[in-house]
Design a protein around this motif. Structure first.
Motif, PDB file in Angstrom:
ATOM      1  N   ASN A   2       7.426  24.021   3.976  1.00  0.00           N
ATOM      2  CA  ASN A   2       7.964  22.629   4.864  1.00  0.00           C
ATOM      3  C   ASN A   2       8.478  21.279   4.160  1.00  0.00           C
ATOM      4  N   GLU A   3       8.466  20.331   5.043  1.00  0.00           N
ATOM      5  CA  GLU A   3       9.373  19.304   3.868  1.00  0.00           C
ATOM      6  C   GLU A   3       7.824  18.490   3.384  1.00  0.00           C
ATOM      7  N   ARG A   4       8.893  18.501   1.741  1.00  0.00           N
ATOM      8  CA  ARG A   4       7.566  17.987   0.802  1.00  0.00           C
ATOM      9  C   ARG A   4       7.736  15.632   0.898  1.00  0.00           C
ATOM     10  N   ARG A   5       6.836  15.432   2.041  1.00  0.00           N
ATOM     11  CA  ARG A   5       7.783  14.155   1.320  1.00  0.00           C
ATOM     12  C   ARG A   5       5.989  12.896   2.520  1.00  0.00           C
ATOM     13  N   ALA A   6       5.965  12.247   1.804  1.00  0.00           N
ATOM     14  CA  ALA A   6       5.033  11.117   2.324  1.00  0.00           C
ATOM     15  C   ALA A   6       5.566   9.967   2.332  1.00  0.00           C
ATOM     16  N   THR A   7       4.789   9.296   2.954  1.00  0.00           N
ATOM     17  CA  THR A   7       5.055   7.229   3.046  1.00  0.00           C
ATOM     18  C   THR A   7       3.589   6.846   3.046  1.00  0.00           C
ATOM     19  N   ILE A   8       3.113   6.318   2.418  1.00  0.00           N
ATOM     20  CA  ILE A   8       2.360   5.400   2.175  1.00  0.00           C
ATOM     21  C   ILE A   8       2.318   3.950   1.950  1.00  0.00           C
ATOM     22  N   LYS A   9       1.669   3.276   2.676  1.00  0.00           N
ATOM     23  CA  LYS A   9       1.544   1.974   3.264  1.00  0.00           C
ATOM     24  C   LYS A   9       0.074   1.617   2.900  1.00  0.00           C
ATOM     25  N   ARG A  10       0.382   0.489   1.303  1.00  0.00           N
ATOM     26  CA  ARG A  10      -1.236  -0.178   1.063  1.00  0.00           C
ATOM     27  C   ARG A  10      -1.171  -1.102   1.482  1.00  0.00           C
ATOM     28  N   GLN A  11      -2.232  -2.435   1.758  1.00  0.00           N
ATOM     29  CA  GLN A  11      -2.104  -4.077   2.032  1.00  0.00           C
ATOM     30  C   GLN A  11      -3.581  -4.549   1.599  1.00  0.00           C
ATOM     31  N   THR A  12      -3.820  -5.030   0.381  1.00  0.00           N
ATOM     32  CA  THR A  12      -4.752  -5.298   0.130  1.00  0.00           C
ATOM     33  C   THR A  12      -4.553  -7.098   0.390  1.00  0.00           C
ATOM     34  N   SER A  13      -5.640  -7.666  -0.334  1.00  0.00           N
ATOM     35  CA  SER A  13      -5.468  -9.210  -0.138  1.00  0.00           C
ATOM     36  C   SER A  13      -4.972  -9.656  -1.567  1.00  0.00           C
ATOM     37  N   GLU A  14      -4.342  -8.606  -2.892  1.00  0.00           N
ATOM     38  CA  GLU A  14      -3.898  -8.774  -3.615  1.00  0.00           C
ATOM     39  C   GLU A  14      -1.922  -8.506  -3.648  1.00  0.00           C
ATOM     40  N   THR A  15      -2.346  -7.496  -2.958  1.00  0.00           N
ATOM     41  CA  THR A  15      -1.113  -6.452  -3.006  1.00  0.00           C
ATOM     42  C   THR A  15      -0.242  -6.244  -1.688  1.00  0.00           C
ATOM     43  N   ASP A  16       0.643  -5.657  -1.580  1.00  0.00           N
ATOM     44  CA  ASP A  16       1.574  -5.285  -0.272  1.00  0.00           C
ATOM     45  C   ASP A  16       2.297  -4.165  -0.697  1.00  0.00           C
ATOM     46  N   ILE A  17       1.960  -3.121  -0.735  1.00  0.00           N
ATOM     47  CA  ILE A  17       3.126  -1.928  -1.220  1.00  0.00           C
ATOM     48  C   ILE A  17       3.625  -1.025   0.104  1.00  0.00           C
ATOM     49  N   ALA A  18       4.313  -0.634  -0.172  1.00  0.00           N
ATOM     50  CA  ALA A  18       5.584   0.239   1.181  1.00  0.00           C
ATOM     51  C   ALA A  18       5.459   1.417   0.140  1.00  0.00           C
ATOM     52  N   MET A  19       5.752   2.716   0.586  1.00  0.00           N
ATOM     53  CA  MET A  19       6.524   3.964  -1.036  1.00  0.00           C
ATOM     54  C   MET A  19       6.248   5.220  -0.039  1.00  0.00           C
ATOM     55  N   THR A  20       7.506   5.666  -0.509  1.00  0.00           N
ATOM     56  CA  THR A  20       8.170   7.234   0.373  1.00  0.00           C
ATOM     57  C   THR A  20       8.059   8.021  -1.218  1.00  0.00           C
ATOM     58  N   ILE A  21       8.096   9.287  -0.909  1.00  0.00           N
ATOM     59  CA  ILE A  21       8.320   9.790  -1.908  1.00  0.00           C
ATOM     60  C   ILE A  21       8.890  12.134  -1.397  1.00  0.00           C
ATOM     61  N   ASP A  22       9.870  11.646  -1.759  1.00  0.00           N
ATOM     62  CA  ASP A  22      10.309  13.330  -1.503  1.00  0.00           C
ATOM     63  C   ASP A  22      10.667  14.031  -2.313  1.00  0.00           C
ATOM     64  N   HIS A  81       0.132  13.379  -4.024  1.00  0.00           N
ATOM     65  CA  HIS A  81      -1.094  14.215  -2.968  1.00  0.00           C
ATOM     66  C   HIS A  81      -0.973  14.504  -1.502  1.00  0.00           C
ATOM     67  N   ASN A  82      -0.556  13.412  -0.692  1.00  0.00           N
ATOM     68  CA  ASN A  82      -0.323  13.914   0.707  1.00  0.00           C
ATOM     69  C   ASN A  82       1.309  14.512   0.628  1.00  0.00           C
ATOM     70  N   ALA A  83       2.391  14.240  -0.385  1.00  0.00           N
ATOM     71  CA  ALA A  83       3.734  14.849  -0.138  1.00  0.00           C
ATOM     72  C   ALA A  83       3.067  16.814   0.046  1.00  0.00           C
ATOM     73  N   LEU A  84       2.184  17.021  -1.327  1.00  0.00           N
ATOM     74  CA  LEU A  84       2.012  18.437  -1.555  1.00  0.00           C
ATOM     75  C   LEU A  84       1.003  18.902  -0.469  1.00  0.00           C
ATOM     76  N   GLY A  85       0.445  18.591   0.105  1.00  0.00           N
ATOM     77  CA  GLY A  85      -0.336  18.751   1.356  1.00  0.00           C
ATOM     78  C   GLY A  85      -1.391  19.908   0.905  1.00  0.00           C
ATOM     79  N   GLU A  86      -1.226  21.804   1.507  1.00  0.00           N
ATOM     80  CA  GLU A  86      -2.225  22.410   0.011  1.00  0.00           C
ATOM     81  C   GLU A  86      -2.048  23.035  -0.589  1.00  0.00           C
ATOM     82  N   ARG A  87      -0.568  22.222  -1.208  1.00  0.00           N
ATOM     83  CA  ARG A  87      -0.157  22.724  -2.265  1.00  0.00           C
ATOM     84  C   ARG A  87      -0.049  24.406  -2.683  1.00  0.00           C
TER      85      ARG A  87
END
Length: 198
Positions: A2-22, A81-87
């Protein structure tokens, strides 16, 4: 596979991050964190790992770079971790030596599901640009915890902190690339326990 790709968004009072990895990319990179040396290291990570990586991060840099560097490492770990799935079907273990002039970086990883870090490097300066050198270890440790992998890293003969840090990031990329590669002979998970994701 399967496609091993993940997008993560994380927002706190200190940082706002969006990331995608393939994980099966070609090394394309588009990063902007507000910390020049961190951008440089993420670019090296993408190019040497052949990971397609996009990162948009804003943080409280008016305080210092700590939160942004730490949180980018957290999000990168979660994305891997998310992109790897069940590994399933992966090599699981990888290692790499990378020389950078006088510095020699070594990294070994095991996508075991068990976070652990051993890090050995000595720095001669307090920071590389806006990137405090003591946060290189913290980046690797935060990444390992959230990617759920075991990581050993060391840098030898380091007389230039830029070279030492870059050798380590490139070695991390190449070790991870080896570990995530698909083993054509393996149908299941490379573990006697039958799982690596929990």
């Amino acid at each position: 596979m399967n496609e091993r790709r993940a997008t993560i968004k994380r927002q706190t009072s200190e940082t706002d991050i969006a990331m995608t990895i393939d994980l099966d990319g070609q090394g394309h990179c588009d990063v902007a964190t507000g910390i020049g040396f961190l951008d440089h290291m993420l670019n090296a990570f993408a190019v040497h790992g052949l990971f397609d990586l996009t990162v948009s991060a804003t943080g409280d840099l008016h305080i210092d770079a700590h939160h942004t560097i730490e949180d980018v490492a957290i999000v990168l770990g979660r994305a891997v971790h998310n992109a790897l799935g069940e590994r399933v079907g992966i090599q699981r273990v990888g290692h790499a030596y990378v020389p950078m002039d006088e510095a020699l970086g070594f990294v070994a990883v095991d996508l075991s599901g068990r976070p652990y870090t051993v890090f050995r490097a000595e720095w001669g300066t307090p920071a590389i640009g806006q990137f405090p050198t003591d946060l290189v270890e913290h980046f690797f440790e935060s990444f390992a915890v959230h990617a759920r992998l075991t990581l050993h890293a060391r840098c030898e003969n380091n007389r230039n902190d830029h070279h030492g840090a870059e050798a380590l990031f490139k070695a991390l990329a190449r070790a991870l690339r080896m570990a995530v590669d698909v083993d054509s002979r393996r149908a299941g998970v490379p573990s006697t326990k039958g799982t690596l994701s929990r």
